[in-house]
Motif scaffolding. Structure first.
Motif, mmCIF file in Angstrom:
data_model
loop_
_atom_site.group_PDB
_atom_site.id
_atom_site.type_symbol
_atom_site.label_atom_id
_atom_site.label_comp_id
_atom_site.label_asym_id
_atom_site.label_seq_id
_atom_site.Cartn_x
_atom_site.Cartn_y
_atom_site.Cartn_z
ATOM 1 N N ILE A 85 -6.286 15.264 -0.820
ATOM 2 C CA ILE A 85 -5.500 15.678 -1.982
ATOM 3 C C ILE A 85 -5.692 14.681 -3.127
ATOM 4 O O ILE A 85 -5.888 15.072 -4.286
ATOM 5 N N ILE A 86 -5.644 13.382 -2.794
ATOM 6 C CA ILE A 86 -5.856 12.358 -3.830
ATOM 7 C C ILE A 86 -7.257 12.467 -4.396
ATOM 8 O O ILE A 86 -7.458 12.467 -5.615
ATOM 9 N N ASP A 87 -8.242 12.594 -3.490
ATOM 10 C CA ASP A 87 -9.628 12.690 -3.949
ATOM 11 C C ASP A 87 -9.843 13.928 -4.804
ATOM 12 O O ASP A 87 -10.561 13.895 -5.822
ATOM 13 N N GLY A 88 -9.218 15.031 -4.423
ATOM 14 C CA GLY A 88 -9.370 16.258 -5.189
ATOM 15 C C GLY A 88 -8.798 16.129 -6.593
ATOM 16 O O GLY A 88 -9.401 16.586 -7.570
ATOM 17 N N VAL A 119 0.836 -1.199 0.000
ATOM 18 C CA VAL A 119 0.000 0.000 0.000
ATOM 19 C C VAL A 119 0.871 1.249 0.000
ATOM 20 O O VAL A 119 0.590 2.230 -0.705
ATOM 21 N N ASP A 120 1.952 1.217 0.756
ATOM 22 C CA ASP A 120 2.835 2.381 0.831
ATOM 23 C C ASP A 120 3.465 2.694 -0.532
ATOM 24 O O ASP A 120 3.587 3.864 -0.920
ATOM 25 N N SER A 121 3.870 1.655 -1.263
ATOM 26 C CA SER A 121 4.443 1.869 -2.592
ATOM 27 C C SER A 121 3.417 2.507 -3.520
ATOM 28 O O SER A 121 3.741 3.423 -4.294
ATOM 29 N N CYS A 122 2.184 2.027 -3.453
ATOM 30 C CA CYS A 122 1.118 2.575 -4.299
ATOM 31 C C CYS A 122 0.864 4.043 -3.979
ATOM 32 O O CYS A 122 0.734 4.884 -4.887
ATOM 33 N N LEU A 123 0.784 4.364 -2.693
ATOM 34 C CA LEU A 123 0.540 5.749 -2.303
ATOM 35 C C LEU A 123 1.691 6.654 -2.731
ATOM 36 O O LEU A 123 1.471 7.793 -3.160
ATOM 37 N N GLU A 124 2.900 6.148 -2.635
ATOM 38 C CA GLU A 124 4.056 6.922 -3.063
ATOM 39 C C GLU A 124 3.982 7.242 -4.559
ATOM 40 O O GLU A 124 4.273 8.365 -4.989
ATOM 41 N N LEU A 125 3.560 6.254 -5.363
ATOM 42 C CA LEU A 125 3.430 6.459 -6.803
ATOM 43 C C LEU A 125 2.313 7.438 -7.118
ATOM 44 O O LEU A 125 2.453 8.311 -7.994
ATOM 45 N N ILE A 126 1.183 7.314 -6.436
ATOM 46 C CA ILE A 126 0.065 8.236 -6.658
ATOM 47 C C ILE A 126 0.467 9.667 -6.320
ATOM 48 O O ILE A 126 0.187 10.610 -7.073
#
Length: 527
Positions: free
Chosen positions: A154-157, A108-115
Motif C-alpha cells: 500500500i505504501i509502495d503503491g 519506526v512504529d510512529s513513522c509508519l503510523e504517520l505514513i
C-alpha cells in the motif's frame, strides 16, 4: 492596471526562458480543460535498497501528533490536518515533506503510523500533491523504508502514484532548485522501484540542470549559501545511493555527480567561516540546511576530495587575515530567469573578527508575501549604500525581481576588489565601492558618480551581540574594534533592526546609517 505595474511586470517576465513560458501556459490550459486521474497500482518491489543516514534532519515531530516547523509548534488532537495552513504555505510544505522520518529519536512504529494516516487522507491532499513537495517527501519515504527494510504494497503503491504525478508536473515552469529537486527525487524513486522511466527522466534533468546550475567556482547559481548546503546534501545522498546499490550500473552519471559535488564542496569551504557559520546572503537563514561541518564529514565518509577553486562567477569574494574574515557580494542577480531567492544587496558584505560576527546580513525570517518579506529583501536591510528610499534592484511580490542593478568595472587584487553598479542610473548616479583587507584593517571606500538631491546613506547592520559605543562623531567602538569614518558626511543615525535567528524568530540588533555627500571611507581596526 496602471502604467507602472505594467512596466514592473514587463521588467520581470522579459527574462523568462521560452521553456518557462511554454510550461506555464501548458499547465494552465491542461489543468483547466483536462483532469488526469491516477490509480494506485499494486507494486511488487524486487529488491531492498541499502541506505544509512549520515546527516539527520532537524527534530520536527515531537510525538502525540505535535509538530514544530519554522519555530512554530502545532498540536493536532485526534486527527492530523495535512492541509493545515494557518501559518502559511511554507509551514504546510514542511508538514508534507516528512523530514521527521529521518530525524533522531523517532520510532519506526510512529513513522509508519504517520505514513499510513497520510495515505488514508490521500484523496484530500492539497499542497502535498505539488511537485516540489512530492519530490522531497519521496526522498524521505525511500530513505526510511529502505533503511528499515519495510515492504508494504500500500505504501509502495501510494509512493509510485505520487511519482507518476511528479512526472506529469515537472517544474520546467520554474526551473532552478525546484527542477533539480525533481531530478534528485526521481533518481531515488528510480532506484527504489528499479523503474527505467523514472531513471531516464532523472538522468536527463540532473545532467542538464547540474551543468547549468553549478557555476565554475562551484557555487549554486541562485547564490543562497543555505540552498547551496541543501542541494549539496542532496547530491551527496545521490552519490551514496548509487554507490551502495549497484544493481543499476551508471558510472558516467556517478562520476558526473562526484565532480559536481567536489566543486560545490570547494565553494562551501570558501564561504564557511572558521566558526562553522555561513553568510546569510540572499535567502538564507539558520536551522534549515545541514551545517557545513556535517556536509564536509559526509563527503569525507564518501571519500570525496575537493580542491580549492577560486571564487569567480558566483560574484562572491572572501578575504581573510589573522583577525578578519570578510565575504563580499560583487555579482549580478542570478539566474536572470529565476531570481526568486535574490535580494537587493549589491556590494553588501559580512565581517567576522576573531571568529565572532560583527557586521552581518540580517537574513530572512519569512517567505510569506508580506511587509516583512519585502523589507528583508530590500536595499535598506543590507550593508550597502542606498539613495533615498530607492531600491538598487526592484524586488517585489515575495519572489519577484523586475529592474536589476548591473555590476561592471570590476578590478581585483589580493584581498582587494573595486566595482561599480548602475542600480541608481535612472537618477543619474553610479555607485562605486572598494573593499580592502590587510592584516589589521578592513576598509570600504564608497563613491557616488553623478548628482542627486536624494539622501545618500551607507548602512551597516551589526550582530545583536555587538556593543556600539560612540566615541566621537567619526569614531565608534564595536566590542574590541574601532570603526572610523572619513569624508564629508552630515550625520550618523543608530537604529534598531530585527536580526533573523531563524524563520519566525528575530532578535533586536543595531544598525548605523551614515548620511554622506559623494565619498566616504569606513575603516575598521582592532584596538
Amino acid at each position: 492596471m496602471d502604467r507602472s505595474k505594467i512596466i514592473t511586470l514587463y521588467d520581470t517576465i522579459k527574462y523568462l526562458k521560452p521553456v518557462q513560458v511554454y510550461y506555464r501556459l501548458y499547465y494552465l490550459l491542461r489543468n483547466r480543460f483536462y483532469k488526469k486521474s491516477y490509480s494506485n497500482k499494486e507494486i511488487d518491489r524486487v529488491i531492498d535498497l541499502l541506505w544509512s543516514d549520515e546527516v539527520f534532519n532537524n527534530t520536527s515531530y515531537l510525538g502525540a501528533n505535535k509538530f514544530e516547523f519554522l519555530n512554530i509548534p502545532v498540536s493536532f488532537n485526534k486527527k492530523i490536518n495535512w492541509n493545515y495552513s494557518e501559518f502559511g504555505k511554507l509551514w504546510t510544505y514542511n508538514l508534507n515533506y516528512f523530514d521527521f522520518l529521518n530525524q533522531k529519536n523517532i520510532s519506526v512504529d510512529s513513522c509508519l503510523e504517520l505514513i499510513k494516516d497520510y495515505i488514508n487522507q490521500d484523496s484530500t491532499l492539497l499542497d502535498g500533491k505539488e511537485p516540489y513537495v512530492i519530490s522531497l517527501r519521496g526522498i524521505n519515504w525511500v530513505k526510511f523504508l529502505s533503511k528499515n527494510t519495510i515492504k508494504d504494497k500500500i505504501i509502495d503503491g501510494t509512493l509510485y502514484h505520487h511519482y507518476e504525478i511528479l512526472l506529469d508536473n515537472l517544474e520546467y515552469h520554474l526551473l532552478g532548485n525546484h527542477l533539480l529537486e525533481n531530478g534528485f527525487s526521481l533518481l531515488f524513486g528510480g532506484y527504489y522501484f528499479q523503474d527505467e522511466k523514472l531513471l531516464d527522466t532523472a538522468r536527463k534533468i540532473l545532467k542538464s540542470e547540474l551543468e547549468e546550475q553549478i557555476l565554475k567556482d562551484g557555487g549554486h547559481y541562485e547564490l543562497s549559501p543555505m540552498y547551496h548546503q541543501i542541494l549539496l546534501g542532496r547530491l551527496l545522498d545521490c552519490i551514496q545511493l548509487m554507490r551502495r546499490n549497484e544493481q543499476i550500473n551508471d558510472r558516467n552519471l556517478l562520476s558526473f555527480l562526484e565532480e559536481k559535488a567536489s566543486s560545490m564542496l570547494s565553494w562551501l569551504n570558501n564561504l564557511t567561516y572558521k566558526n562553522g557559520n555561513i553568510p546569510l546572503l540572499n535567502d538564507s537563514s539558520t536551522g534549515i540546511a545541514p551545517a557545513s561541518k556535517e556536509l564536509f564529514s559526509y563527503a569525507k565518509s564518501l571519500h570525496l576530495n575537493w580542491k580549492n577553486i577560486k571564487l569567480s562567477d558566483s560574484g562572491y569574494r572572501n578575504f581573510k587575515s589573522d583577525i578578519f574574515e570578510v565575504v563580499i557580494d560583487v555579482g549580478d542577480i542570478q539566474p536572470s530567469y529565476q531570481p526568486g531567492h535574490a535580494h537587493s544587496d549589491t556590494f553588501s558584505f559580512e565581517l567576522y573578527a576573531q571568529n565572532i560576527p560583527i557586521i552581518v546580513d540580517p537574513g530572512v525570517s519569512t517567505y510569506e508575501k508580506n511587509e516583512r518579506r519585502q523589507k528583508e529583501r530590500g536595499t535598506h536591510y543590507h550593508n550597502t549604500v542606498q539613495l533615498g528610499n530607492l531600491e538598487q534592484t526592484q524586488v517585489w511580490g515575495g519572489f519577484r525581481v523586475a529592474k536589476r542593478a548591473k555590476v561592471f568595472g570590476v578590478i581585483e587584487d589580493e584581498n582587494k576588489v573595486l566595482a561599480k553598479h548602475d542600480g541608481y542610473k535612472n537618477r543619474g548616479v553610479i555607485h562605486s565601492r572598494q573593499f580592502h583587507l590587510d592584516r589589521n584593517t578592513f576598509s570600504i571606500k564608497d563613491s557616488l558618480e553623478g548628482k542627486s538631491s536624494l539622501d545618500k546613506k551607507m548602512i551597516l547592520h551589526f550582530h545583536p551581540d555587538v556593543k556600539i559605543n560612540e566615541i566621537s562623531k567619526s569614531q565608534f567602538q564595536l566590542n574590541n574594534l574601532i570603526l572610523n569614518l572619513r569624508g564629508q558626511y552630515d550625520k550618523v543615525v543608530i537604529q534598531d533592526y530585527e536580526f533573523s535567528m531563524g524563520f519566525n524568530k528575530t532578535r533586536k540588533g543595531k544598525k548605523i546609517m551614515v548620511f554622506f555627500n559623494r565619498e566616504l571611507e569606513t575603516r575598521i581596526t582592532e584596538i
